[in-house]
Design a protein around this motif. Structure first.
Motif, PDB file in Angstrom:
ATOM      1  N   LEU A   1       0.610  -1.215  -0.008  1.00  0.00           N
ATOM      2  CA  LEU A   1       0.187   0.137   0.052  1.00  0.00           C
ATOM      3  C   LEU A   1       0.816   1.216  -0.021  1.00  0.00           C
ATOM      4  N   ARG A   2       1.915   1.152   0.832  1.00  0.00           N
ATOM      5  CA  ARG A   2       2.697   2.665   1.066  1.00  0.00           C
ATOM      6  C   ARG A   2       3.444   2.716  -0.206  1.00  0.00           C
ATOM      7  N   TYR A   3       4.425   1.741  -0.758  1.00  0.00           N
ATOM      8  CA  TYR A   3       5.632   1.852  -1.268  1.00  0.00           C
ATOM      9  C   TYR A   3       5.096   1.495  -3.170  1.00  0.00           C
ATOM     10  N   HIS A   4       4.120   0.835  -3.201  1.00  0.00           N
ATOM     11  CA  HIS A   4       3.506   0.490  -4.669  1.00  0.00           C
ATOM     12  C   HIS A   4       2.570   1.231  -4.985  1.00  0.00           C
ATOM     13  N   ASP A   5       1.456   1.333  -4.044  1.00  0.00           N
ATOM     14  CA  ASP A   5       0.348   2.188  -4.163  1.00  0.00           C
ATOM     15  C   ASP A   5       0.292   3.727  -3.664  1.00  0.00           C
ATOM     16  N   ASN A   6       1.417   4.071  -3.238  1.00  0.00           N
ATOM     17  CA  ASN A   6       1.470   5.441  -2.732  1.00  0.00           C
ATOM     18  C   ASN A   6       0.330   5.804  -1.672  1.00  0.00           C
ATOM     19  N   TRP A   7       0.135   4.933  -0.852  1.00  0.00           N
ATOM     20  CA  TRP A   7      -0.840   5.270   0.199  1.00  0.00           C
ATOM     21  C   TRP A   7      -0.034   5.916   1.311  1.00  0.00           C
ATOM     22  N   PRO A   8      -0.566   7.271   1.695  1.00  0.00           N
ATOM     23  CA  PRO A   8       0.011   7.972   2.524  1.00  0.00           C
ATOM     24  C   PRO A   8      -0.139   6.981   4.043  1.00  0.00           C
ATOM     25  N   GLU A   9       1.067   6.702   4.832  1.00  0.00           N
ATOM     26  CA  GLU A   9       0.856   5.978   6.048  1.00  0.00           C
ATOM     27  C   GLU A   9       0.033   6.600   6.897  1.00  0.00           C
ATOM     28  N   ASP A  10       0.033   8.070   6.958  1.00  0.00           N
ATOM     29  CA  ASP A  10      -0.815   8.809   7.969  1.00  0.00           C
ATOM     30  C   ASP A  10      -2.238   8.680   8.009  1.00  0.00           C
ATOM     31  N   HIS A  11      -2.642   7.945   6.604  1.00  0.00           N
ATOM     32  CA  HIS A  11      -4.048   7.728   6.377  1.00  0.00           C
ATOM     33  C   HIS A  11      -4.350   6.430   6.606  1.00  0.00           C
ATOM     34  N   MET A  12      -3.784   5.445   6.801  1.00  0.00           N
ATOM     35  CA  MET A  12      -4.063   4.039   6.578  1.00  0.00           C
ATOM     36  C   MET A  12      -5.353   3.599   7.538  1.00  0.00           C
ATOM     37  N   HIS A  13      -5.445   4.339   8.501  1.00  0.00           N
ATOM     38  CA  HIS A  13      -6.486   3.962   9.483  1.00  0.00           C
ATOM     39  C   HIS A  13      -7.756   4.933   9.457  1.00  0.00           C
TER      40      HIS A  13
END
Length: 81
Positions: free
Chosen positions: A24-36
């Protein structure tokens, strides 16, 4: 699988990658601070439901197989729901 599986005459063995926080973070560029956050959790729940629906015909088949593959670099993302 949802649409094509009824028309495939040969036996199949599907290897499906799972997702985790690294993907999610490194392939989909999902910001870690929004995961939840709720929208992100809703997205993951929908992704899970879509994959389950698509793979169910193969999982429940007496002639086909499914292997869920992942290499866990980090804990899997857990969503509520």
């Amino acid at each position: 699988s949802t649409y094509s599986q009824p028309y495939v005459l040969s036996d199949v063995y599907v290897v499906q990658s799972q997702t985790d926080s690294v993907v999610l973070r490194y392939h989909d560029n999902w910001p870690e601070d929004h995961m939840h956050d709720q929208p992100e959790q809703a997205y993951m729940h929908e992704w899970h439901q879509n994959m389950t629906t698509s793979l169910d015909p193969l999982v429940n088949s007496t002639r086909n197989g499914v292997f869920a593959a992942f290499y866990q670099f980090q804990p899997l993302l857990v969503f509520s729901g």
